[in-house]
Design a protein around this motif. Structure first.
Motif, PDB file in Angstrom:
ATOM      1  N   ALA C 328       8.150 -55.031-135.156  1.00 19.43           N
ATOM      2  CA  ALA C 328       9.103 -55.885-135.879  1.00 19.43           C
ATOM      3  C   ALA C 328      10.330 -56.216-134.879  1.00 19.43           C
ATOM      4  N   LEU C 329      10.455 -55.434-133.834  1.00 21.65           N
ATOM      5  CA  LEU C 329      11.618 -55.490-132.834  1.00 21.65           C
ATOM      6  C   LEU C 329      10.879 -55.494-131.325  1.00 21.65           C
ATOM      7  N   SER C 330      11.411 -56.349-130.496  1.00 19.99           N
ATOM      8  CA  SER C 330      10.764 -56.284-129.339  1.00 19.99           C
ATOM      9  C   SER C 330      11.383 -55.144-128.432  1.00 19.99           C
ATOM     10  N   GLU C 331      10.868 -54.825-127.333  1.00 14.84           N
ATOM     11  CA  GLU C 331      11.348 -53.643-126.775  1.00 14.84           C
ATOM     12  C   GLU C 331      12.798 -53.814-126.332  1.00 14.84           C
ATOM     13  N   ALA C 332      12.962 -54.836-125.867  1.00  6.35           N
ATOM     14  CA  ALA C 332      14.483 -55.339-125.315  1.00  6.35           C
ATOM     15  C   ALA C 332      15.337 -55.242-126.540  1.00  6.35           C
ATOM     16  N   GLU C 333      14.887 -55.846-127.540  1.00  9.69           N
ATOM     17  CA  GLU C 333      15.823 -55.682-128.848  1.00  9.69           C
ATOM     18  C   GLU C 333      16.191 -54.370-129.142  1.00  9.69           C
ATOM     19  N   ARG C 334      15.063 -53.503-129.345  1.00 10.84           N
ATOM     20  CA  ARG C 334      15.297 -52.110-129.715  1.00 10.84           C
ATOM     21  C   ARG C 334      16.101 -51.397-128.671  1.00 10.84           C
ATOM     22  N   ASP C 335      16.130 -51.710-127.378  1.00 14.38           N
ATOM     23  CA  ASP C 335      16.838 -50.947-126.373  1.00 14.38           C
ATOM     24  C   ASP C 335      18.223 -51.341-126.467  1.00 14.38           C
ATOM     25  N   ARG C 336      18.482 -52.756-126.906  1.00 13.26           N
ATOM     26  CA  ARG C 336      19.768 -53.346-127.058  1.00 13.26           C
ATOM     27  C   ARG C 336      20.442 -52.506-128.050  1.00 13.26           C
ATOM     28  N   ARG C 337      19.730 -52.450-129.083  1.00 11.95           N
ATOM     29  CA  ARG C 337      20.344 -51.932-130.383  1.00 11.95           C
ATOM     30  C   ARG C 337      20.772 -50.511-130.364  1.00 11.95           C
ATOM     31  N   ALA C 338      19.692 -49.718-129.419  1.00 12.63           N
ATOM     32  CA  ALA C 338      19.872 -48.380-129.436  1.00 12.63           C
ATOM     33  C   ALA C 338      20.763 -47.763-128.468  1.00 12.63           C
ATOM     34  N   ALA C 339      21.159 -48.502-127.423  1.00 11.28           N
ATOM     35  CA  ALA C 339      22.007 -48.173-126.294  1.00 11.28           C
ATOM     36  C   ALA C 339      23.305 -47.344-126.760  1.00 11.28           C
ATOM     37  N   PRO C 340      24.101 -48.154-127.694  1.00 12.87           N
ATOM     38  CA  PRO C 340      25.370 -47.507-128.098  1.00 12.87           C
ATOM     39  C   PRO C 340      25.134 -46.101-128.985  1.00 12.87           C
ATOM     40  N   LEU C 341      23.921 -46.298-129.608  1.00 10.62           N
ATOM     41  CA  LEU C 341      23.585 -45.005-130.593  1.00 10.62           C
ATOM     42  C   LEU C 341      23.156 -43.763-129.778  1.00 10.62           C
ATOM     43  N   LEU C 342      22.482 -44.082-128.720  1.00 12.32           N
ATOM     44  CA  LEU C 342      21.859 -43.069-127.804  1.00 12.32           C
ATOM     45  C   LEU C 342      23.386 -42.535-126.996  1.00 12.32           C
ATOM     46  N   SER C 343      24.134 -43.376-126.813  1.00  9.75           N
ATOM     47  CA  SER C 343      25.315 -42.840-125.788  1.00  9.75           C
ATOM     48  C   SER C 343      26.327 -42.207-127.069  1.00  9.75           C
ATOM     49  N   ALA C 344      26.306 -42.439-128.171  1.00  2.00           N
ATOM     50  CA  ALA C 344      27.291 -41.874-129.117  1.00  2.00           C
ATOM     51  C   ALA C 344      26.626 -40.390-129.237  1.00  2.00           C
ATOM     52  N   ARG C 345      25.209 -40.435-129.494  1.00  2.00           N
ATOM     53  CA  ARG C 345      24.499 -39.243-129.850  1.00  2.00           C
ATOM     54  C   ARG C 345      24.810 -38.191-128.678  1.00  2.00           C
ATOM     55  N   ALA C 346      24.644 -38.560-127.551  1.00  2.00           N
ATOM     56  CA  ALA C 346      24.851 -38.107-126.332  1.00  2.00           C
ATOM     57  C   ALA C 346      26.531 -37.244-126.297  1.00  2.00           C
ATOM     58  N   VAL C 347      27.225 -38.129-126.807  1.00  2.00           N
ATOM     59  CA  VAL C 347      28.671 -37.429-126.879  1.00  2.00           C
ATOM     60  C   VAL C 347      28.851 -36.326-127.759  1.00  2.00           C
ATOM     61  N   GLU C 348      28.250 -36.899-128.908  1.00  2.00           N
ATOM     62  CA  GLU C 348      28.214 -35.716-130.012  1.00  2.00           C
ATOM     63  C   GLU C 348      27.646 -34.553-129.771  1.00  2.00           C
ATOM     64  N   MET C 349      26.430 -34.540-128.999  1.00  2.00           N
ATOM     65  CA  MET C 349      25.550 -33.389-128.673  1.00  2.00           C
ATOM     66  C   MET C 349      26.438 -32.700-127.742  1.00  2.00           C
ATOM     67  N   SER C 350      27.268 -33.144-126.649  1.00  2.00           N
ATOM     68  CA  SER C 350      27.730 -32.359-125.849  1.00  2.00           C
ATOM     69  C   SER C 350      28.807 -31.298-126.352  1.00  2.00           C
ATOM     70  N   ILE C 351      29.269 -31.365-127.454  1.00  2.00           N
ATOM     71  CA  ILE C 351      29.872 -30.364-128.197  1.00  2.00           C
ATOM     72  C   ILE C 351      29.270 -29.102-128.492  1.00  2.00           C
ATOM     73  N   ARG C 352      28.122 -29.320-128.842  1.00  4.28           N
ATOM     74  CA  ARG C 352      27.058 -27.957-129.136  1.00  4.28           C
ATOM     75  C   ARG C 352      27.297 -26.765-128.249  1.00  4.28           C
ATOM     76  N   PRO C 353      27.330 -26.911-127.061  1.00  9.59           N
ATOM     77  CA  PRO C 353      26.973 -25.571-126.334  1.00  9.59           C
ATOM     78  C   PRO C 353      28.615 -25.027-126.573  1.00  9.59           C
ATOM     79  N   PHE C 354      29.564 -25.670-126.625  1.00  4.69           N
ATOM     80  CA  PHE C 354      30.774 -25.092-127.092  1.00  4.69           C
ATOM     81  C   PHE C 354      30.696 -24.152-128.541  1.00  4.69           C
ATOM     82  N   LEU C 355      30.383 -25.064-129.442  1.00  3.57           N
ATOM     83  CA  LEU C 355      30.128 -24.568-130.739  1.00  3.57           C
ATOM     84  C   LEU C 355      29.289 -23.225-130.966  1.00  3.57           C
ATOM     85  N   ASP C 356      28.118 -23.299-130.526  1.00  2.00           N
ATOM     86  CA  ASP C 356      26.886 -22.184-130.177  1.00  2.00           C
ATOM     87  C   ASP C 356      27.630 -20.947-129.665  1.00  2.00           C
TER      88      ASP C 356
END
Ligand code: FAD
Ligand code: FES
Lengths: 366, 104, 468
Positions: C328-356
């Motif tokens: 339903a989505l081309s690879e390029a379209e998937r990657d385009r849409r996912a890029a901001p989500l992936l980087s937002a997730r990386a930012v959110e995850m970077s706090i975990r070591p501190f919390l843990d």
């Protein structure tokens, strides 16, 4: 030398034999596999079951009955030694039939076996009011039942635990978490090489590795033609008393859970439970005991039976490598008492040994 | 603290209905989570354990611990996954009703 | 048998976000959850609760309405009160109020979230003891607040629940916190992570302020915890800074973090790895959430603890991944849409070591003392596990067979990690090597009658004969 005997496999069969050998004054080391090894001993149904055994092989019927007769005493000894409760109830077992035809067939076959055994084979056919009196929870779809008075059930996990505790108490060594991968025939006794590099040395070796025997057996000259047969089992929540006597369909344990089982499937080494199997078991159990429809299913599992081509045990001393024994069977719970109390004399070649040559591998030769 | 003072009902105006637990009637907020409503109404033990026979009450409120088990219409269910409905007749999970499991 | 392109198990942030994303890309989505309303644990009952108690529960809660709102989509079917009890590949069985159902789909997303980490200690099975999450669920779902709670443990959720109770007019009696000031100092050495998580820190400080101003007492660095009482809990015993304390308590709320609920991923046979910082097992998935089996995906806390925002992001990411797999989505379209989500997730995850590190689990509850019950269902103590281990039970499945720990109705959800932890400690091995209970269906309760209803007499199991 680590011991007189090394036993490969710490399941019910291996531990029963180990226990017997220890009581016969031998030193024993039992080597058992990893946490996720295939273990019929951990997944079985817990029946001590004579009914149906050896319909075409009277010697098997006789051997099963001998074990069943020894069970009470055997359990008592283990309980006294360990303080564990094996929950043995041996007040007869039922074979439930959903049609008059299959009930009649079954009774005919038992009558034939009885004749072959010289009239010594107790069973009783129950129908109608008599069945309802004996088993009030049974539903209208059940046409009748065969009651075999020697049958019963026990907690197979407690049996396993009691055996492993008592084997230690008797001075046996239990090496768990070790997969035997190599069996080197005797120079000075046998050497058992494990996957983790450990080696055990013993004067004689008993291969009681369940399905593991198929791969290890040929190293000692055995054919070891055992194959897996999957049995799925269901467990309900703890219920008020519903089932009095066990059957191949269901049994209720002392704490109230109803155990339902087991399927007989050829599924290779796949020991998963499947929805199709679960649905079939549930449907059968509800047909037999309608009140079970309301019961919550709590657990399910699948386990692999260790089946020989004719379903009978294999007891064989290796011809190629004397001092090596293959001991494997499907009904390890039923036969535990015989394996513990009678088998050691056969292995040790002592007087009073049971005649087990009929269970040798020669019968599979074509 | 009186049992029913251990909890504060914030929606004071919520319509109430009567349910029965172990034969006793309780007025509880309609549509509320059944386990929460019974706790707030002062029910202390929902079931008794099979081995030691001690009381248990809801622990996780998310369907994981099974300490809120009750029996409704002959089926044992997790009260924390049920909603209050008028006329519910709830029994403690079976072991409590019948005492220690009868040795057969 | 009914069909869907994608069946999602769990309507929390991960499941809801994935549903929206996949449906938006054109997939037909079936969303199953056992709760009466969507939201999962974190946004439980959000539609109603936000309106009635939004002030008490806060903005982080009410924002969940955006996710439930997005479920109103022609290609999303949300089935409430649907308990999934078996997953065989991409074939799912569940029980809804009208009976047992099966559905086949091309893809299955497991978004079953987290469980509160068990906190075994003396007295933790007494009535009157609940998890902090349980108290929060009562508040969200039913508008019922615990009065005079004593909160015990550590972690941001402990503060959040305390503050929510306070705002509901029920100030807690005290917080008994198991983390130490040293843990916080140690965590601050992860200053990069701490800096990224300034938002969390700021909010944490505000919560602590609110509690302090209300006069809620905090005991930090508590040890030797025991909950006392005969028929129900009456007091919390602990030592703190060399002093012994005994606080009277009517209701005790336990919490020391959450762990992935791996029941479904385990039952499917996916590989799991030990995550040392999270002190838990997590399923092995690729960055889109795809497991090593075709069509099996995971997202949200069940795939690794990250919290509500990470769950939502990983749900979206998985939704895109699945849409791409379905063509339903081309690879390029998937990657385009996912890029901001992936980087937002990386930012959110970077706090975990501190919390843990700032809020580690209470050590004495990870490997409890002999007398403490670890298996609540079958009432098995830590000592019994140790004895079984001495008898040769090298792994959890053998220990289970000998002790019954993990055989009860919760199927090991609450004792699994304790059993692994105890065996690991005794053998001086890594919990990852020790392993975990094998999971089997039913994943949720189901009656035999409901299971039997799936039996098709015209298509019986092929059997090899009756062998006991
Ligand atoms: C579903 C089901 C229901 C059953 N119901 C009944 C019943 O009601 N009554 C009854 O009497 N019987 C029943 N049985 C049969 C009974 O469980 C078995 O006969 C018995 O457990 C067999 O024991 P075992 O020791 O040979 O095999 P297992 O229990 O399989 O044990 C074999 C052991 O060998 C070890 N092993 C294997 N290979 C190696 C190696 N290379 N190195 C080291 N260790 C190794 C394994 O780790 C394992 O512990 C049932 C079986 C099943 C599957
Ligand atoms: S309270 Fe835990 S299952 Fe209901």
């Amino acid at each position: 030398m680590d011991a007189d005997f090394a036993i490969v496999g710490g399941g019910i069969v291996g531990l029963s034999v180990a226990w017997g050998l220890l009581r016969a004054g031998q030193s024993v080391v039992v080597v058992d596999g990893a946490d996720d090894a295939l273990r019929a001993s951990r997944g079985n149904f817990g029946l001590i079951w004579v009914q149906g055994k050896g319909l075409n092989a009277p010697h098997y019927a006789r051997w099963s009955r001998r074990s069943a007769a020894l069970w009470g005493d055997f359990a008592q000894e283990l309980e006294d030694n360990t303080g564990l409760d094996l929950a043995l109830r041996q007040e007869g077992g039922l074979d439930l039939h959903f049609s008059d035809g299959s009930l009649a067939d079954c009774a005919t076959r038992y009558a034939a076996l009885r004749a072959e055994l010289g009239g010594d084979y107790p069973f009783e056919v129950l129908t109608g009011a008599a069945l309802m009196r004996e088993e009030p929870g049974i539903g209208p779809k059940v046409a009748g039942a065969v009651l075999h008075p020697e049958d019963g059930h026990a907690n197979p996990l407690m049996l396993l635990r009691a055996l492993s505790e008592d084997v230690r108490r008797l001075g046996g060594r239990l090496e768990t978490g070790r997969m035997v991968s190599q069996l080197l025939p005797p120079g000075e006794g046998f050497a058992l090489g494990c996957a983790d590099g450990t080696v055990f040395h013993a004067g004689r070796v008993v291969l009681a590795a369940g399905l593991g025997a198929a791969a290890l057996g040929p190293q000692l000259g055995f054919a070891a033609p055992v194959t897996p047969e999957r049995g799925q089992v269901l467990i309900t929540e703890k219920l008020p008393p519903l089932i009095r006597r066990p059957s191949l369909i269901a049994r209720q344990v002392g704490e109230g859970a109803v155990q339902i089982g087991a399927t007989n499937e050829r599924a290779g080494l796949d020991d998963r439970s499947t929805r199709k199997g679960m649905a079939q078991l549930a449907a059968e159990a509800v047909a037999a005991y309608p009140a079970l429809a309301q019961a919550q299913l709590v657990r399910s599992w699948g386990a692999l039976r260790v089946m020989s081509p004719d379903g009978l045990p294999i007891y064989q001393e290796s011809e190629a490598v004397p001092g090596a024994f293959l001991i494997t069977c499907h009904s390890g719970i039923t036969l535990a008492a015989a394996h513990a109390r009678l088998m050691p004399n056969w292995i040790l070649g002592r007087d009073g040994a049971p005649d087990l040559e009929v269970f040798g591998e020669a019968r599979f030769a074509v | 603290m009186k049992p029913d003072l251990r909890f504060e009902l914030l929606d004071k105006d919520a319509p109430r209905v009567t349910v029965r637990f172990a034969g006793q009637a309780y007025d509880v907020p309609e549509g509320a989570n059944l386990a929460a409503a019974l706790l707030a109404a002062g029910v202390d033990a929902f079931r008794q354990t099979a081995h030691r026979g001690v009381g248990r009450a809801p622990f996780c409120m998310m369907g994981a611990c099974f300490d809120c088990l009750v029996e409704v219409d002959g089926v044992s269910r997790q009260a924390c996954l049920m909603q209050v409905a008028p006329g519910l007749d709830i029994r403690p999970a079976r072991q409590l009703r019948e005492g220690p499991y009868a040795a057969r | 048998m009914p069909r869907a392109d994608l069946t999602i198990i769990g309507a929390g942030p991960a499941g809801m976000a994935a549903a929206a994303e996949a449906a938006g890309a054109g997939l037909n989505v079936l969303l199953l959850d056992e709760q009466p309303t969507p939201g999962g644990q974190v946004y439980r009952n959000v539609d109603e609760a936000a309106a009635r108690r939004g002030k008490i529960l806060g903005r982080d809660f009410t924002r969940g309405r955006a996710l439930t709102g997005a479920l109103n989509h022609p290609r999303i079917t949300h089935v409430a009160q649907a308990s999934v009890w078996s997953v065989e590949g991409t074939n799912v069985a569940y029980t809804a109020p009208d009976g047992a159902r099966e559905v086949v789909s091309d893809h299955v997303l497991i978004a079953t979230g987290a469980l509160e980490r068990a906190m075994p200690m003396p007295g933790w099975t007494l009535p009157g003891v609940m998890t902090a999450g349980a108290a929060q669920i009562m508040l969200k779902q039913s508008g019922i607040a615990v009065r005079e709670a004593v909160l015990v443990g550590s972690g941001p959720l402990l503060y959040l629940v305390a503050v929510q109770l306070l705002r509901a007019g029920c100030p807690p009696r005290a917080l008994v916190e198991t983390q130490t000031r040293g843990d916080m100092r140690h965590a601050l050495t992860h200053w990069r992570a701490a800096l990224r998580g300034w938002r969390y820190l700021q909010r944490g400080a505000a919560m602590l302020n609110e509690l302090r101003n209300a006069g809620v007492r905090r005991h930090v660095g508590a040890r030797d915890l025991a909950l006392l009482g005969s028929r129900r809990v009456e007091a919390v015993h602990f030592s703190c800074g060399g002093d012994l304390h005994e606080l009277p308590a009517e209701t005790v709320l336990l919490h020391h973090g959450v762990v992935p609920n791996v029941q479904a991923t385990r039952a499917l046979g996916l590989a799991h790895r030990w995550a040392p910082r999270q002190h838990a097992f997590v399923p092995v998935l690729d960055r889109w959430g795809l497991g090593a089996q075709p069509g099996i995906w995971g997202a949200g806390d069940g795939a690794g603890i990250g919290g509500a925002r990470v769950a939502e992001l990983s749900g979206r990411i998985a939704g895109l991944g699945i849409a791409h797999e379905m063509g339903a989505l081309s690879e390029a379209e998937r990657d385009r849409r996912a890029a901001p989500l992936l980087s937002a997730r990386a930012v959110e995850m970077s706090i975990r070591p501190f919390l843990d590190r700032a809020f580690p689990p209470y050590a004495a509850a990870l490997v409890p003392a002999d007398a403490v019950t670890v298996c609540r269902c079958e009432e098995v103590s830590a000592g019994e596990i140790r004895r079984a281990a001495e008898q040769g039970c090298a792994g959890p499945n053998q220990a289970k067979a000998f002790t019954r720990a993990g055989m009860g109705r919760c199927q090991g959800r609450f004792c699994g990690l304790s059993v692994t932890g105890i065996l690991a400690e005794m053998q001086g091995r890594d919990p990852g090597e020790i392993g975990y209970f094998r999971a089997r269906p039913p994943l949720r309760p189901v009656t035999l009658g409901e299971v039997a209803a799936l039996h098709d007499p015209d298509d019986p199991l092929v059997q090899a004969g009756p062998h006991g």
